[in-house]
Motif scaffolding. Structure first.
Motif, PDB file in Angstrom:
ATOM      1  N   ALA A   1      13.294  24.313  -8.889  1.00 47.41           N
ATOM      2  CA  ALA A   1      14.098  24.775  -7.952  1.00 47.41           C
ATOM      3  C   ALA A   1      15.538  24.510  -8.244  1.00 47.41           C
ATOM      4  O   ALA A   1      16.527  25.533  -7.773  1.00 47.41           O
ATOM      5  CB  ALA A   1      13.627  24.058  -6.654  1.00 47.41           C
ATOM      6  N   SER A   2      15.384  23.774  -9.099  1.00 47.31           N
ATOM      7  CA  SER A   2      17.004  23.672  -9.722  1.00 47.31           C
ATOM      8  C   SER A   2      17.652  24.584 -10.528  1.00 47.31           C
ATOM      9  O   SER A   2      18.605  25.082 -10.000  1.00 47.31           O
ATOM     10  CB  SER A   2      17.898  22.291  -9.791  1.00 47.31           C
ATOM     11  N   GLN A   3      16.911  25.575 -11.628  1.00 43.31           N
ATOM     12  CA  GLN A   3      17.109  25.518 -12.326  1.00 43.31           C
ATOM     13  C   GLN A   3      16.404  27.255 -12.641  1.00 43.31           C
ATOM     14  O   GLN A   3      14.911  27.165 -13.903  1.00 43.31           O
ATOM     15  CB  GLN A   3      17.202  25.384 -13.594  1.00 43.31           C
ATOM     16  N   PRO A   4      15.346  28.016 -11.932  1.00 41.42           N
ATOM     17  CA  PRO A   4      14.350  28.963 -12.003  1.00 41.42           C
ATOM     18  C   PRO A   4      14.100  29.576 -13.076  1.00 41.42           C
ATOM     19  O   PRO A   4      13.185  30.225 -13.670  1.00 41.42           O
ATOM     20  CB  PRO A   4      14.679  29.892 -10.226  1.00 41.42           C
ATOM     21  N   ILE A   5      15.832  30.197 -13.118  1.00 37.41           N
ATOM     22  CA  ILE A   5      15.308  30.633 -14.728  1.00 37.41           C
ATOM     23  C   ILE A   5      14.738  30.233 -16.214  1.00 37.41           C
ATOM     24  O   ILE A   5      13.720  30.774 -16.729  1.00 37.41           O
ATOM     25  CB  ILE A   5      17.000  31.674 -15.085  1.00 37.41           C
ATOM     26  N   GLN A   6      14.969  28.639 -16.286  1.00 41.58           N
ATOM     27  CA  GLN A   6      14.494  28.345 -16.977  1.00 41.58           C
ATOM     28  C   GLN A   6      13.326  27.875 -16.370  1.00 41.58           C
ATOM     29  O   GLN A   6      12.576  27.773 -17.678  1.00 41.58           O
ATOM     30  CB  GLN A   6      15.566  27.006 -16.886  1.00 41.58           C
ATOM     31  N   GLY A   7      12.902  27.570 -15.122  1.00 44.70           N
ATOM     32  CA  GLY A   7      11.205  27.831 -15.265  1.00 44.70           C
ATOM     33  C   GLY A   7      10.659  28.752 -15.708  1.00 44.70           C
ATOM     34  O   GLY A   7       9.320  28.452 -16.370  1.00 44.70           O
ATOM     35  N   VAL A   8      11.256  29.560 -15.394  1.00 44.41           N
ATOM     36  CA  VAL A   8      10.668  31.193 -15.641  1.00 44.41           C
ATOM     37  C   VAL A   8      10.572  31.255 -17.438  1.00 44.41           C
ATOM     38  O   VAL A   8       8.788  31.422 -17.714  1.00 44.41           O
ATOM     39  CB  VAL A   8      11.019  32.088 -15.428  1.00 44.41           C
ATOM     40  N   LEU A   9      11.423  31.199 -17.727  1.00 39.70           N
ATOM     41  CA  LEU A   9      11.256  31.266 -19.375  1.00 39.70           C
ATOM     42  C   LEU A   9      10.244  29.939 -20.250  1.00 39.70           C
ATOM     43  O   LEU A   9       9.349  30.463 -20.836  1.00 39.70           O
ATOM     44  CB  LEU A   9      12.065  30.816 -20.298  1.00 39.70           C
ATOM     45  N   ILE A  10      10.207  28.706 -19.541  1.00 36.85           N
ATOM     46  CA  ILE A  10       9.171  28.120 -19.921  1.00 36.85           C
ATOM     47  C   ILE A  10       7.995  28.295 -19.544  1.00 36.85           C
ATOM     48  O   ILE A  10       7.184  28.301 -20.620  1.00 36.85           O
ATOM     49  CB  ILE A  10       9.857  26.024 -18.979  1.00 36.85           C
ATOM     50  N   ALA A  11       6.995  28.721 -18.671  1.00 44.42           N
ATOM     51  CA  ALA A  11       6.273  29.271 -17.976  1.00 44.42           C
ATOM     52  C   ALA A  11       6.153  30.485 -19.493  1.00 44.42           C
ATOM     53  O   ALA A  11       4.175  30.739 -19.187  1.00 44.42           O
ATOM     54  CB  ALA A  11       6.254  29.949 -16.665  1.00 44.42           C
ATOM     55  N   ALA A  12       6.818  31.131 -19.535  1.00 44.35           N
ATOM     56  CA  ALA A  12       6.787  32.422 -20.306  1.00 44.35           C
ATOM     57  C   ALA A  12       6.043  32.190 -21.273  1.00 44.35           C
ATOM     58  O   ALA A  12       4.989  32.146 -22.168  1.00 44.35           O
ATOM     59  CB  ALA A  12       7.733  33.505 -20.660  1.00 44.35           C
ATOM     60  N   ALA A  13       6.566  30.403 -22.003  1.00 40.44           N
ATOM     61  CA  ALA A  13       6.452  29.971 -23.371  1.00 40.44           C
ATOM     62  C   ALA A  13       5.142  29.828 -23.564  1.00 40.44           C
ATOM     63  O   ALA A  13       4.724  30.370 -24.150  1.00 40.44           O
ATOM     64  CB  ALA A  13       7.651  29.466 -23.841  1.00 40.44           C
ATOM     65  N   VAL A  14       5.166  29.399 -22.115  1.00 41.66           N
ATOM     66  CA  VAL A  14       3.413  28.105 -22.463  1.00 41.66           C
ATOM     67  C   VAL A  14       2.169  29.658 -22.146  1.00 41.66           C
ATOM     68  O   VAL A  14       1.273  29.028 -23.205  1.00 41.66           O
ATOM     69  CB  VAL A  14       3.453  27.400 -21.014  1.00 41.66           C
ATOM     70  N   GLY A  15       2.300  29.906 -21.839  1.00 45.11           N
ATOM     71  CA  GLY A  15       1.654  31.639 -21.510  1.00 45.11           C
ATOM     72  C   GLY A  15       1.901  32.286 -23.030  1.00 45.11           C
ATOM     73  O   GLY A  15      -0.254  32.620 -23.182  1.00 45.11           O
ATOM     74  N   PHE A  16       2.346  32.465 -23.508  1.00 45.21           N
ATOM     75  CA  PHE A  16       1.956  33.437 -24.598  1.00 45.21           C
ATOM     76  C   PHE A  16       2.027  31.934 -26.163  1.00 45.21           C
ATOM     77  O   PHE A  16       1.036  32.817 -26.346  1.00 45.21           O
ATOM     78  CB  PHE A  16       3.902  32.956 -25.682  1.00 45.21           C
ATOM     79  N   VAL A  17       1.594  31.150 -25.554  1.00 47.07           N
ATOM     80  CA  VAL A  17       1.237  30.120 -26.456  1.00 47.07           C
ATOM     81  C   VAL A  17      -0.091  29.880 -26.670  1.00 47.07           C
ATOM     82  O   VAL A  17      -1.269  29.892 -26.703  1.00 47.07           O
ATOM     83  CB  VAL A  17       1.191  28.965 -26.413  1.00 47.07           C
ATOM     84  N   LEU A  18      -0.493  29.648 -24.640  1.00 47.71           N
ATOM     85  CA  LEU A  18      -2.104  29.954 -24.234  1.00 47.71           C
ATOM     86  C   LEU A  18      -2.601  31.150 -25.235  1.00 47.71           C
ATOM     87  O   LEU A  18      -3.485  31.177 -25.952  1.00 47.71           O
ATOM     88  CB  LEU A  18      -1.954  29.406 -22.633  1.00 47.71           C
ATOM     89  N   GLY A  19      -1.845  32.063 -24.369  1.00 46.35           N
ATOM     90  CA  GLY A  19      -2.499  32.889 -24.520  1.00 46.35           C
ATOM     91  C   GLY A  19      -2.662  33.204 -26.283  1.00 46.35           C
ATOM     92  O   GLY A  19      -3.810  34.168 -27.154  1.00 46.35           O
ATOM     93  N   ALA A  20      -2.566  32.765 -27.551  1.00 44.54           N
ATOM     94  CA  ALA A  20      -2.376  33.263 -28.577  1.00 44.54           C
ATOM     95  C   ALA A  20      -3.167  31.574 -29.196  1.00 44.54           C
ATOM     96  O   ALA A  20      -3.923  32.438 -30.097  1.00 44.54           O
ATOM     97  CB  ALA A  20      -1.358  32.297 -29.284  1.00 44.54           C
ATOM     98  N   LEU A  21      -2.997  30.758 -28.690  1.00 46.31           N
ATOM     99  CA  LEU A  21      -4.927  30.360 -28.779  1.00 46.31           C
ATOM    100  C   LEU A  21      -5.909  30.169 -28.754  1.00 46.31           C
ATOM    101  O   LEU A  21      -6.569  30.144 -29.577  1.00 46.31           O
ATOM    102  CB  LEU A  21      -3.899  28.226 -28.655  1.00 46.31           C
ATOM    103  N   TRP A  22      -5.732  31.482 -27.258  1.00 44.63           N
ATOM    104  CA  TRP A  22      -6.669  32.364 -27.172  1.00 44.63           C
ATOM    105  C   TRP A  22      -7.629  32.917 -27.525  1.00 44.63           C
ATOM    106  O   TRP A  22      -8.615  32.870 -28.206  1.00 44.63           O
ATOM    107  CB  TRP A  22      -7.005  32.452 -25.493  1.00 44.63           C
ATOM    108  N   ASN A  23      -6.300  33.616 -28.123  1.00 39.14           N
ATOM    109  CA  ASN A  23      -6.822  34.931 -29.204  1.00 39.14           C
ATOM    110  C   ASN A  23      -7.259  33.955 -30.440  1.00 39.14           C
ATOM    111  O   ASN A  23      -8.088  34.788 -31.420  1.00 39.14           O
ATOM    112  CB  ASN A  23      -5.612  36.097 -29.379  1.00 39.14           C
ATOM    113  N   ARG A  24      -6.488  33.299 -31.322  1.00 40.89           N
ATOM    114  CA  ARG A  24      -6.849  32.707 -31.909  1.00 40.89           C
ATOM    115  C   ARG A  24      -8.788  32.192 -32.418  1.00 40.89           C
ATOM    116  O   ARG A  24      -9.259  32.563 -33.386  1.00 40.89           O
ATOM    117  CB  ARG A  24      -5.739  31.577 -32.640  1.00 40.89           C
ATOM    118  N   ASP A  25      -8.444  31.511 -31.682  1.00 43.19           N
ATOM    119  CA  ASP A  25     -10.206  31.550 -31.418  1.00 43.19           C
ATOM    120  C   ASP A  25     -11.503  32.026 -31.321  1.00 43.19           C
ATOM    121  O   ASP A  25     -12.842  31.443 -31.947  1.00 43.19           O
ATOM    122  CB  ASP A  25     -10.446  29.858 -30.219  1.00 43.19           C
ATOM    123  N   ARG A  26     -11.302  33.050 -31.020  1.00 43.99           N
ATOM    124  CA  ARG A  26     -12.197  34.928 -31.390  1.00 43.99           C
ATOM    125  C   ARG A  26     -12.292  34.810 -32.693  1.00 43.99           C
ATOM    126  O   ARG A  26     -11.809  35.157 -33.252  1.00 43.99           O
ATOM    127  CB  ARG A  26     -11.710  35.654 -29.853  1.00 43.99           C
TER     128      ARG A  26
END
Length: 84
Positions: free
Chosen positions: A59-84
């Motif tokens: 709430a205090s730093q929304p842009i930073q929160g969006v960037l962190i969420a995007a980075a976490v999503g990217f890492v989870l996506g990379a891990l998901w695709n790597r296992d297949r």
């Protein structure tokens, strides 16, 4: 206060009571259940505190929160695709 914090605190108190009653009556199973309930309460309360801190930070730093969420999503996506 987040609902998880309240429920965690209640679980800790109930677990402590259950642990004490088990110790007084010599019921080792009740005492063990009380200790497990206390541990679960601690975990739930910590989870609630973490969620609350994240909510305040985003709430205090929304842009930073969006960037962190995007980075976490990217890492989870990379891990998901790597296992297949």
């Amino acid at each position: 206060m987040v609902q998880d914090q309240i429920e965690g605190a209640a679980q800790k108190v109930a677990g402590k009571v259950q642990d004490t009653v088990g110790a007084l009556t010599g019921d080792e199973q009740m005492q063990a259940e009380g200790k497990v309930r206390q541990a679960f309460g601690n975990l739930q309360e910590s989870y609630g505190q973490t969620v609350d801190q994240v909510r305040v930070a985003v709430a205090s730093q929304p842009i930073q929160g969006v960037l962190i969420a995007a980075a976490v999503g990217f890492v989870l996506g990379a891990l998901w695709n790597r296992d297949r």
